[in-house]
Design an enzyme around this catalytic site. Structure first.
Site, PDB file in Angstrom:
ATOM      1  N   SER A 138       0.868  -1.179   0.000  1.00 31.18           N
ATOM      2  CA  SER A 138       0.000   0.000   0.000  1.00 31.18           C
ATOM      3  C   SER A 138       0.900   1.223   0.000  1.00 31.18           C
ATOM      4  CB  SER A 138      -0.871   0.008   1.263  1.00 31.18           C
ATOM      5  OG  SER A 138      -1.554   1.237   1.393  1.00 31.18           O
ATOM      6  N   TYR A 151      -2.539  -0.761  10.343  1.00 28.09           N
ATOM      7  CA  TYR A 151      -2.383  -0.872   8.880  1.00 28.09           C
ATOM      8  C   TYR A 151      -1.048  -0.250   8.469  1.00 28.09           C
ATOM      9  CZ  TYR A 151      -3.999  -0.911   3.968  1.00 28.09           C
ATOM     10  OH  TYR A 151      -4.141  -1.156   2.613  1.00 28.09           O
ATOM     11  N   LYS A 155       1.881  -2.519   6.910  1.00 29.84           N
ATOM     12  CA  LYS A 155       2.184  -2.320   5.488  1.00 29.84           C
ATOM     13  C   LYS A 155       3.644  -1.879   5.323  1.00 29.84           C
ATOM     14  CE  LYS A 155      -1.716  -3.536   3.497  1.00 29.84           C
ATOM     15  NZ  LYS A 155      -1.799  -4.626   2.513  1.00 29.84           N
TER      16      LYS A 155
HETATM   17  N1  LIG Z   1      -8.611  -0.193  -1.460  1.00 32.61           N
HETATM   18  C1  LIG Z   1      -7.571   0.574  -1.257  1.00 32.61           C
HETATM   19  O1  LIG Z   1      -7.703   1.815  -1.217  1.00 32.61           O
HETATM   20  C2  LIG Z   1      -6.194  -0.035  -1.078  1.00 32.61           C
HETATM   21  C3  LIG Z   1      -5.088   0.822  -1.169  1.00 32.61           C
HETATM   22  C4  LIG Z   1      -3.818   0.282  -1.003  1.00 32.61           C
HETATM   23  C5  LIG Z   1      -3.647  -1.068  -0.800  1.00 32.61           C
HETATM   24  N2  LIG Z   1      -4.724  -1.892  -0.711  1.00 32.61           N
HETATM   25  C6  LIG Z   1      -4.485  -3.304  -0.472  1.00 32.61           C
HETATM   26  O2  LIG Z   1      -4.973  -4.046  -1.573  1.00 32.61           O
HETATM   27  C7  LIG Z   1      -5.224  -5.396  -1.161  1.00 32.61           C
HETATM   28  C8  LIG Z   1      -6.589  -5.823  -1.666  1.00 32.61           C
HETATM   29  O3  LIG Z   1      -7.575  -5.048  -0.989  1.00 32.61           O
HETATM   30  P1  LIG Z   1      -8.864  -4.445  -1.723  1.00 32.61           P
HETATM   31  O4  LIG Z   1      -8.722  -2.993  -1.717  1.00 32.61           O
HETATM   32  O5  LIG Z   1      -9.101  -5.158  -2.996  1.00 32.61           O
HETATM   33  O6  LIG Z   1      -9.989  -4.730  -0.643  1.00 32.61           O
HETATM   34  P2  LIG Z   1     -10.940  -5.988  -0.426  1.00 32.61           P
HETATM   35  O7  LIG Z   1     -11.380  -5.875   0.981  1.00 32.61           O
HETATM   36  O8  LIG Z   1     -11.915  -6.064  -1.528  1.00 32.61           O
HETATM   37  O9  LIG Z   1      -9.942  -7.257  -0.615  1.00 32.61           O
HETATM   38  C9  LIG Z   1      -9.229  -7.848   0.431  1.00 32.61           C
HETATM   39  C10 LIG Z   1      -9.515  -9.333   0.350  1.00 32.61           C
HETATM   40  O10 LIG Z   1      -8.659 -10.020   1.268  1.00 32.61           O
HETATM   41  C11 LIG Z   1      -9.411 -11.094   1.801  1.00 32.61           C
HETATM   42  N3  LIG Z   1      -8.829 -11.547   3.062  1.00 32.61           N
HETATM   43  C12 LIG Z   1      -8.794 -10.906   4.249  1.00 32.61           C
HETATM   44  N4  LIG Z   1      -8.220 -11.689   5.185  1.00 32.61           N
HETATM   45  C13 LIG Z   1      -7.880 -12.843   4.556  1.00 32.61           C
HETATM   46  C14 LIG Z   1      -7.262 -14.047   4.997  1.00 32.61           C
HETATM   47  N5  LIG Z   1      -6.897 -14.212   6.273  1.00 32.61           N
HETATM   48  N6  LIG Z   1      -7.034 -15.016   4.086  1.00 32.61           N
HETATM   49  C15 LIG Z   1      -7.444 -14.877   2.808  1.00 32.61           C
HETATM   50  N7  LIG Z   1      -8.044 -13.769   2.336  1.00 32.61           N
HETATM   51  C16 LIG Z   1      -8.266 -12.769   3.215  1.00 32.61           C
HETATM   52  C17 LIG Z   1     -10.813 -10.520   1.989  1.00 32.61           C
HETATM   53  O11 LIG Z   1     -11.789 -11.548   2.113  1.00 32.61           O
HETATM   54  C18 LIG Z   1     -10.962  -9.673   0.736  1.00 32.61           C
HETATM   55  O12 LIG Z   1     -11.591 -10.391  -0.317  1.00 32.61           O
HETATM   56  C19 LIG Z   1      -5.092  -5.410   0.374  1.00 32.61           C
HETATM   57  O13 LIG Z   1      -3.825  -5.929   0.721  1.00 32.61           O
HETATM   58  C20 LIG Z   1      -5.172  -3.927   0.720  1.00 32.61           C
HETATM   59  O14 LIG Z   1      -4.511  -3.643   1.935  1.00 32.61           O
HETATM   60  C21 LIG Z   1      -6.004  -1.404  -0.855  1.00 32.61           C
END
Ligand SMILES: NC(=O)c1ccc[n+]([C@@H]2O[C@H](COP(=O)([O-])OP(=O)(O)OC[C@H]3O[C@@H](n4cnc5c(N)ncnc54)[C@H](O)[C@@H]3O)[C@@H](O)[C@H]2O)c1
Length: 284
Positions: A138, A151, A155
């Site tokens: 992130s 977080y 991260k």
């Molecule tokens: N959305 C944002 O603004 C953003 C920004 C930077 C980074 N991210 C990162 O991107 C990645 C994907 O997140 P997203 O934004 O698509 O959100 P999201 O919540 O749609 O996806 C996260 C997924 O991880 C799964 N998950 C959580 N714990 C788990 C576990 N123990 N085992 C298996 N799966 C698990 C959840 O069920 C979910 O489907 C994450 O690592 C998040 O930190 C997101």
């Protein structure tokens, strides 16, 4: 790396960025795309939507035995794993006062999940002298996530781990990238914005909120160049440079943004003017 004829595994594939990566990898001609997530039903539905090249399974990345079983089964079915995307992640929305259970969950998913992935795939990749690990970290891992201490800390740890792996294994043929988006329109950010969480509002005020498909585009470009740091929001590079060169100035700028958003919370619109009276004005 390009995705043609590649075997890719994506954790956190039930929606958001993981599902977008899956769709895009398939469109790029991947031989197999294995999506894995805590939410097994949603993951299978995403895989069905992609088509026969995709396969959806349930997985808890905090359980090392499950990660190993996924890797063993994928290698057995498809012969190898070319690209493992450790993408599952969780936000907590808490500060230093967040309960230990929240800190532990963030640590176990955002850091140990990546450790489990690396341990499971590295032996075969090192034997073959090739392989690719993509960690979804992130912008919080190179900057900070206002309003979410667990977080931010985890991260940063994920970026540190990715960098360590990149330095240690690059000369053995294993490449590593850290995908570091800022705001992305997924359930993770949408939930925070719906609740009016300060952290989510800071993200939305700090730059464009991208679609997961735009993040997938940036990922394909970053993988093609085998770049360590993949920044779908290019402005994050400037913020990181500013933070490194002038940490106090950078923190002051962020505090100013937070003050502005907090002041907006306290703003109350003036009461609307009373409706015009139907009576003629009394003569003086
Ligand atoms: N959305 C944002 O603004 C953003 C920004 C930077 C980074 N991210 C990162 O991107 C990645 C994907 O997140 P997203 O934004 O698509 O959100 P999201 O919540 O749609 O996806 C996260 C997924 O991880 C799964 N998950 C959580 N714990 C788990 C576990 N123990 N085992 C298996 N799966 C698990 C959840 O069920 C979910 O489907 C994450 O690592 C998040 O930190 C997101």
């Amino acid at each position: 790396m390009n995705l043609t004829d590649r075997v890719a595994v994506i954790t956190g594939g039930a929606g958001g960025i993981g599902a977008a990566l899956g769709r895009r990898f398939a469109a790029e001609g991947a031989a197999a795309v294995v999506l894995a997530d805590l939410d097994a039903d949603a993951t299978r539905a995403v895989a069905e939507g992609i088509g026969p090249v995709a396969h959806g399974v349930g997985l808890d990345v905090t359980d090392e035995a499950q990660v190993r079983a996924l890797v063993d089964e994928t290698e057995r079915r498809y012969g190898r794993i070319d690209l493992f995307c450790a993408n599952a992640g969780v936000a907590t929305g808490g500060g230093a006062e967040a309960p230990d259970a929240d800190w532990e969950r963030a640590w176990r998913v955002n850091v140990l999940g990546h450790v489990h992935s690396a341990r499971a795939v590295l032996p075969a990749m090192l034997r073959r002298g090739q392989g690719y690990l993509l960690f979804t970290c992130s912008a919080a891992g190179v900057l900070t996530a206002v309003g979410d201490a667990p977080y931010t800390a985890t991260k940063h740890a994920a970026v540190g781990l990715a960098e360590w792996l990149a330095i240690t294994y690059r000369d053995d043929g294993v490449r590593v990238s850290a995908l570091c988006p800022q705001g992305v329109d997924t359930p993770m950010l949408a939930g925070g914005l719906a609740e009016g969480h300060l952290g989510a509002r800071v993200i939305a005020a700090s730059g464009a909120v991208l679609t997961p498909d735009q993040v997938a585009d940036a990922t394909i470009a970053g993988l093609a160049e085998e770049r360590f740091l993949i920044l779908p929001h290019p402005e994050v590079a400037g913020y990181a440079r500013r933070r490194a060169e002038d940490p106090d100035g950078w923190q002051a700028g962020l505090r100013k943004l937070v003050r502005r958003l907090r002041a907006a919370d306290q703003y109350e619109p003036p009461p609307s003017p009373p409706p015009p009276s139907p009576w003629p004005a009394a003569s003086p």
